[in-house]
Write a protein that holds these residues in place. Structure first.
Motif, PDB file in Angstrom:
ATOM      1  N   LEU B   4       0.838  -1.202   0.000  1.00 20.61           N
ATOM      2  CA  LEU B   4       0.000   0.000   0.000  1.00 20.61           C
ATOM      3  C   LEU B   4       0.879   1.261   0.000  1.00 20.61           C
ATOM      4  N   LEU B   8       1.353   3.985  -2.927  1.00 22.85           N
ATOM      5  CA  LEU B   8       1.029   5.401  -2.730  1.00 22.85           C
ATOM      6  C   LEU B   8       2.217   6.287  -3.098  1.00 22.85           C
ATOM      7  N   LEU B  11       2.353   6.494  -6.779  1.00 22.80           N
ATOM      8  CA  LEU B  11       1.278   7.323  -7.334  1.00 22.80           C
ATOM      9  C   LEU B  11       1.578   8.803  -7.138  1.00 22.80           C
ATOM     10  N   CYS B  15       2.051  11.589 -10.097  1.00 24.11           N
ATOM     11  CA  CYS B  15       1.277  12.833 -10.172  1.00 24.11           C
ATOM     12  C   CYS B  15       2.214  14.040 -10.109  1.00 24.11           C
ATOM     13  N   LEU B  19       2.752  16.835 -13.132  1.00 23.44           N
ATOM     14  CA  LEU B  19       2.489  18.270 -12.940  1.00 23.44           C
ATOM     15  C   LEU B  19       3.762  19.092 -13.130  1.00 23.44           C
ATOM     16  N   TYR B  37       6.115  15.408  -1.083  1.00 23.81           N
ATOM     17  CA  TYR B  37       5.371  14.471  -0.222  1.00 23.81           C
ATOM     18  C   TYR B  37       5.832  13.041  -0.486  1.00 23.81           C
TER      19      TYR B  37
ATOM     20  N   SER C  98      -6.387   2.219   7.333  1.00 24.54           N
ATOM     21  CA  SER C  98      -5.268   2.621   6.490  1.00 24.54           C
ATOM     22  C   SER C  98      -5.669   2.586   5.024  1.00 24.54           C
ATOM     23  N   LEU C  99      -6.410   1.548   4.672  1.00 25.31           N
ATOM     24  CA  LEU C  99      -6.852   1.410   3.286  1.00 25.31           C
ATOM     25  C   LEU C  99      -7.700   2.604   2.877  1.00 25.31           C
ATOM     26  N   ALA C 102      -5.593   5.614   2.468  1.00 25.00           N
ATOM     27  CA  ALA C 102      -4.813   5.510   1.234  1.00 25.00           C
ATOM     28  C   ALA C 102      -5.679   5.850   0.033  1.00 25.00           C
ATOM     29  N   MET C 105      -6.157   9.540  -0.129  1.00 23.84           N
ATOM     30  CA  MET C 105      -4.974  10.230  -0.637  1.00 23.84           C
ATOM     31  C   MET C 105      -4.836  10.041  -2.142  1.00 23.84           C
ATOM     32  N   ALA C 106      -5.054   8.814  -2.588  1.00 22.60           N
ATOM     33  CA  ALA C 106      -4.916   8.532  -4.012  1.00 22.60           C
ATOM     34  C   ALA C 106      -5.923   9.345  -4.819  1.00 22.60           C
ATOM     35  N   ALA C 109      -4.834  13.009  -4.868  1.00 23.59           N
ATOM     36  CA  ALA C 109      -3.661  13.261  -5.715  1.00 23.59           C
ATOM     37  C   ALA C 109      -4.034  13.197  -7.191  1.00 23.59           C
ATOM     38  N   VAL C 110      -4.799  12.162  -7.550  1.00 23.12           N
ATOM     39  CA  VAL C 110      -5.175  12.028  -8.957  1.00 23.12           C
ATOM     40  C   VAL C 110      -6.082  13.177  -9.367  1.00 23.12           C
ATOM     41  N   ALA C 112      -6.174  16.174  -8.116  1.00 26.87           N
ATOM     42  CA  ALA C 112      -5.365  17.400  -8.243  1.00 26.87           C
ATOM     43  C   ALA C 112      -4.657  17.420  -9.586  1.00 26.87           C
ATOM     44  N   THR C 113      -4.218  16.240 -10.035  1.00 32.54           N
ATOM     45  CA  THR C 113      -3.502  16.178 -11.308  1.00 32.54           C
ATOM     46  C   THR C 113      -4.447  16.399 -12.481  1.00 32.54           C
ATOM     47  N   VAL C 126      -4.261  19.291  -3.110  1.00 32.53           N
ATOM     48  CA  VAL C 126      -2.885  19.028  -2.676  1.00 32.53           C
ATOM     49  C   VAL C 126      -2.781  19.159  -1.156  1.00 32.53           C
ATOM     50  N   GLY C 127      -3.472  20.169  -0.607  1.00 34.56           N
ATOM     51  CA  GLY C 127      -3.492  20.312   0.848  1.00 34.56           C
ATOM     52  C   GLY C 127      -4.056  19.075   1.519  1.00 34.56           C
ATOM     53  N   VAL C 129      -3.918  16.021   0.380  1.00 38.29           N
ATOM     54  CA  VAL C 129      -2.884  14.972   0.316  1.00 38.29           C
ATOM     55  C   VAL C 129      -1.906  15.153   1.475  1.00 38.29           C
ATOM     56  N   GLY C 130      -1.502  16.402   1.704  1.00 39.00           N
ATOM     57  CA  GLY C 130      -0.554  16.674   2.782  1.00 39.00           C
ATOM     58  C   GLY C 130      -1.100  16.261   4.141  1.00 39.00           C
ATOM     59  N   VAL C 133      -0.750  12.614   4.520  1.00 43.49           N
ATOM     60  CA  VAL C 133       0.657  12.288   4.807  1.00 43.49           C
ATOM     61  C   VAL C 133       0.911  12.426   6.312  1.00 43.49           C
ATOM     62  N   ALA C 136      -0.409   9.522   8.071  1.00 43.03           N
ATOM     63  CA  ALA C 136       0.460   8.348   7.923  1.00 43.03           C
ATOM     64  C   ALA C 136       1.604   8.402   8.932  1.00 43.03           C
TER      65      ALA C 136
END
Lengths: 495, 109, 434
Positions: B4, B8, B11, B15, B19, B37, C98-99, C102, C105-106, C109-110, C112-113, C126-127, C129-130, C133, C136
């Motif tokens: 996992l 991550l 990924l 990304c 960007l 990150y 956790s899953l 995750a 977050m995924a 992130a995607v 945001a992209t 993005v914030g 995602v942070g 993190v 985690a």
């Protein structure tokens, strides 16, 4: 324990802090302080070089923590050599800037001192993560210096320089992290030991991390294909900054040499760079000289010649033999001083040509063309490696070392052909700038000529003292090829 | 769990790199932030994954997570913050001086 | 051999008349000087073509070449060996929470992209995602990192938000499909490579220097929080370099913004003018009340850092955020009247304190940055451990506060200047121009 090892770091750090406190004091005082600090730096570098001259490797355990648990500074012949070259270079761009360019923006002197802090830290540290930290110090200082004075070209080039180096820093962390994850240590000597004794199961990720580290250093050194940031950045930067940056690519070359001889010397990572370094270096040499031929201004040409000198330097290191490394170490100060002198000279010549600056277009006759032409001639002889000056000595040592290498025809062809290309490029720019002049001379500019002349004089010193200096370089190369001494000095000093 | 985290990290890297390859400064800065990150998580994971054992002595736990990568990541976060602050300001400066927020300015080379 | 030469000579002699005639017509072209010039010009054109071919393209090309080079080198390093991808180390089972984190977050992130052209949305993602993190870090036994990540996150997002005000709110779609495909492939491969490397390391066992550091943290470093002891003691030199970087960033930004003339936009994309009421009353009074509390908290975090999660860096950021809140809520003018605007002496003092702490050990014949600690009985407070590392941490705190505020205050000043601009110009692009 001698504080001499850390003194070259403390001095510029403290000088920078003082200059920051005194930021509103009259500029004359700050210039005196900055120049005094760089001169004292030279004194310390000489003392350090003398202290390691009998082959001892000095270590300095920061915080009194034994290696590999704490951070350790290591001064061997190579590190002392690099610190000395930096200290010899540093006063001259500073002198050049002190005629007014240092006032084109804020904090020039603070940035300059901390740039030296970062450079000396990178040369002296014996810890891989600490090397990363010092890379960041010297990079951020260089970001500030590149932008010093402002202007569109600088900002565009600066943006490119910053973004590419941020990507480089990310990769650096990935490589260092992987090495820690595999070997559980950050001390370079300890890493070398653990790598040599590693389980073959670790070879895959370890070799991948090693080459990623090489990619990072190749980016800093401007090795093909990662050199394209350099010409636009150096050509756009203010002349004193570009001249100081002549040593910056050498940090990358130093890091490649250090890791190749210490960490990738044997065991599962042995010969990691063999397949890559020499071919890439030769290609960089030719690409740099083609760029120099195609350059549209003297500053740009000087920047491309820096690329070419990186190619020559890493060709020498890529030979891998003691003779090759020694030739590279002799060539390193020579190419640094000569390139820095050319940047400063380009600034001086450009300031006498009005709006044309240092562009390769026929312009008005130069005031003091005789003097400037003479200096340019000396710089050209140094840079092309024509006899009888130090460039020739460096190339001669390199070619002699290359004859023992299986790829000698390639090296011979590239270095000799490259010398011809450099000659053509500099002859062309010299004739354009000095002999196709027409019209009345422009008024003499306030840009000094003495610092450039002094750097060229250093090139002459390198020529006169070629014998003892190449002996020193050979001794440093011999020490590098016996990494067990380095490891024993770092790890063996404690129970 | 290891898969996992590795996934991550991959990924976030993808990304971030995508960007960072865009042509305007703001997405590039966002990409570099995502990339940092990813790198921080990567560096952190190099101490392996440990649940519920913070490296604070005297908590009565049977063991401690490796503190070294944590300290390295802390340094890396700070340096990353300094770099992000610098590059976003440089982006503003470039926007003002070059007349466009394209990474190569208004007149592309 | 000499026969050939002889024959050539005879031939030349025999054909001398046509040769002379040819030379009469074309001889001036054989002038050595012109030949040299032709040669040099040709070489120059060739060099120009080669250099332009290699050097064409801007920043995107630079970054792409770098990513591709790293990929090739990394792959080549691995492929030369026969190491398996997966090592023998036992793995942790994944749990539901956790899953879920995750996945969050995924998705962020995607998203945001994908949505990167809508800049504000992308920034918020993005914030997010942070924040995951930081979670985690909490999950995997790193409370210090979680605190740091959180506080850095706050400051970074504020900074990017303030900066976004001066930039276009949307990116134009200008990458060709081929370019996007190439970038996607590069990014995907880079992600795969990094994930594979992480996986390879995570599934292999190792023995690190961490155990030794844990064992020596209390007897040798005088602190229970090993991460903090590493930062201010075992690897204090890294931290000295790190605060130098921070100081450099502050000074470089200050130097850069000094003569910057930029105006933000007065209206959003729909052409509606932005609210000119800058300082809501409730927020203004609340932040004024909160300031002493926040400062108290930051002192607390600073002092306890050696033994419990905390330390100079986090404390500095908490202080910085509290002070920035005053700017946001009350405006630059109000705050400047009460707070010294010049942060450069603070940065210089911080670095001086940290360096002086390091140099003090010279007086005791020890190397730079050697720490000393002792126990002190404070009245009321009780036994209190005083370590020289705390002075060092104070230096860190000052640099963090100084550098962060220096950057943000200068950005805030730009905002104030730009509010003087006409609110809603007809031509949006013109309104952004300096």
């Amino acid at each position: 324990m001698s504080h001499l090892v850390i003194a070259p770091l403390i001095l510029p750090l403290v000088a920078g802090i003082l200059l920051l406190f005194l930021r509103d004091v009259a500029i004359a005082w700050r210039r005196a302080l900055a120049l005094g600090a760089t001169l004292a730096q030279f004194g310390l570098a000489v003392l350090l070089a003398v202290a390691v001259n009998d082959g001892t490797i000095l270590t300095y355990a920061l915080g009194d923590w034994p290696a590999p648990y704490g951070i350790v500074l290591v001064a061997d012949r190579l590190a002392a050599w690099m610190v000395l070259v930096t200290a010899l270079l540093a006063p001259f761009p500073l002198l050049h800037a002190c005629r007014g360019q240092d006032e084109a923006g804020r904090h020039f002197h603070v940035l300059y001192q901390w740039q030296l802090f970062g450079l000396n830290g990178a040369f002296l540290t014996g810890d891989l993560f600490n090397l990363f930290v010092f890379f960041e110090v010297l990079l951020l200082a260089s970001y500030g210096l590149v932008l010093h004075g402002g202007g569109r070209a600088r900002i565009r080039a600066g943006l490119h320089y910053v973004v590419v180096n941020l990507a480089g820093s990310a990769l650096f962390l990935i490589a260092v992290g992987t090495l820690y994850g595999l070997f559980g240590t950050l001390n370079m000597a300890d890493l070398a030991l653990r790598m040599a004794a590693a389980d073959p199961d670790l070879a895959g990720p370890a070799r991948a991390a090693g080459l990623l580290l090489f990619a990072v250093f190749a980016l800093k050194a401007a090795l093909l294909p990662l050199y394209l940031w350099l010409p636009r950045t150096y050509a756009a930067a203010a002349a004193p900054v570009a001249a100081l940056f002549a040593i910056m690519t050498k940090v990358g070359a130093y890091a490649i040499l250090r890791t190749a001889t210490l960490m990738f010397a044997g065991g599962s990572l042995g010969g990691l760079l063999d397949a890559w370094l020499l071919p890439l270096a030769l290609a960089t040499l030719l690409a740099g000289l083609f760029g120099a031929l195609a350059a549209r201004s003297l500053g740009e040409q000087a920047a491309w010649l820096v690329v070419a000198s990186v190619g020559t330097l890493l060709t020498a290191f890529g030979l891998g033999s003691a003779a090759g490394i020694a030739a590279g170490l002799y060539y390193l100060p020579h190419s640094t001083f000569a390139a820095a002198a050319l940047f400063l000279l380009a600034d001086r010549i450009g300031s006498g040509r009005g709006a044309l600056a240092d562009r390769f277009e026929p312009g008005p006759a130069l005031a003091g063309a005789g003097w400037l032409g003479g200096l340019f001639f000396v710089a050209a002889i140094l840079l092309t490696g024509m006899p009888p000056l130090s460039g020739f000595v460096g190339k001669f040592l390199l070619l002699r070392a290359a004859l023992a290498h299986p790829a000698w025809p390639w090296v011979l062809a590239a270095v000799l052909g490259g010398g011809l290309l450099a000659l053509v490029a500099l002859a062309r720019s010299g004739s354009l700038l000095f002999f196709r002049a027409a019209g009345a001379p422009a008024p003499a500019a306030a840009v000094p000529v003495a610092p450039a002349a002094a750097l060229l004089a250093l090139g002459l010193v390198l020529t006169v003292a070629a014998g003892p200096l190449s002996d020193l370089a050979a001794a440093a190369a011999g020490q590098l090829l016996a990494p067990q001494d380095y490891i024993a000095a770092v790890l063996g000093s404690h129970p | 769990m290891e898969a996992l985290i590795a996934g991550l990290i991959g990924l976030l890297t993808a990304c971030g790199v995508y960007l960072a390859l865009r042509g305007r400064t703001f997405p590039v800065v966002l990409g570099l932030t995502l990339l940092s990150y990813a790198v921080n998580l990567f560096l952190f994971a190099m101490g392996r994954l440990t649940v519920g054992r913070p490296p604070v002595i005297g908590t009565g736990l049977p063991g401690y997570a490796d503190p070294v990568p944590q300290a390295l990541v802390l340094t890396a976060i700070v340096i990353g913050f300094a770099m992000t602050a610098f590059v976003i300001m440089l982006a503003l400066k470039a926007r003002a001086e070059l007349g466009s927020d394209h990474v190569d300015g208004a007149e592309r080379p | 051999m000499s026969l050939v030469a002889l024959a050539g000579g005879v031939l030349l002699y025999a054909g001398r008349r046509p040769l002379y005639a040819w030379f009469d017509r074309h001889g001036d072209r054989l002038d050595a000087r012109r030949l040299y010039n032709h040669l040099v010009d040709g070489l120059h054109d060739l060099a120009g073509a080669v250099t332009r071919g290699l050097d064409g393209g801007g920043l995107q090309r630079l970054v792409a070449v770098f990513v591709a080079t790293a990929l090739v080198l990394g792959l080549a390093g691995w492929l030369g060996t026969d190491s398996p991808l997966t090592g023998p180390r036992a793995r942790l089972p994944a749990d539901g929470v956790s899953l879920l984190a995750a996945v969050a977050m995924a998705v962020a992130a995607v998203a945001a992209t994908v949505l990167h052209r809508r800049r504000f949305t992308a920034l918020v993602l993005v914030g997010a995602v942070g924040l995951v993190v930081a979670l985690a870090f909490v999950k995997f036994s790193a409370p210090d990192l979680a605190l740091t990540q959180l506080s850095v996150e706050v400051v970074t997002i504020i900074l990017l938000l303030l900066a976004l005000y001066f930039l276009p709110q949307v990116s134009p779609a200008e990458s060709a499909l081929g370019r996007r495909g190439r970038d996607l492939a590069l990014a995907g491969l880079a992600g795969l490579g990094v994930a594979a490397l992480a996986w390879a390391v995570l599934t292999r066992p190792y023995t690190g220097i961490g155990d030794w550091l844990v064992a020596h943290s209390v007897p040798g470093g005088g602190g229970h929080n090993v991460v903090n002891v590493i930062l201010v003691d075992f690897r204090g030199f890294d931290t000295l370099g790190e605060i130098t970087v921070l100081a450099l960033a502050g000074l470089a930004v200050y130097a850069m913004l000094e003569r910057l003339d930029i105006s933000g936009q007065g209206c959003d994309d729909g052409g509606r003018a932005w609210d000119s009421d800058m300082h809501p009353v409730i927020m203004a009074s609340l932040t004024r009340l909160l300031l002493p509390l926040a400062l108290l908290v930051s002192v607390f975090i600073l002092l306890r850092g050696h033994n419990l999660p905390g330390g100079g860096f986090i404390a500095g950021l908490v202080t910085a955020v509290a002070l920035i809140m005053q700017y946001l809520a009350n405006g630059v003018a109000w705050t400047h009247a009460r707070l010294p605007a010049n942060m450069q002496p603070v940065i210089a003092t911080g670095l001086a304190v940290a360096t002086a702490t390091g140099l003090a050990s010279w007086a005791f014949g020890r190397p730079f940055l050697t720490s000393a600690f002792g126990h002190l009985d404070w009245p009321l407070v009780g036994e209190f451990e005083l370590a020289s590392a705390m002075a060092f941490d104070l230096g860190v705190y000052l640099v963090v506060v100084g550098a962060t505020l220096l950057i943000l205050i200068n950005l805030g000043r730009l905002h104030d200047a730009s509010h003087a601009a006409p609110p809603c110009a007809d031509d949006k692009e013109a309104a952004w121009k300096p």
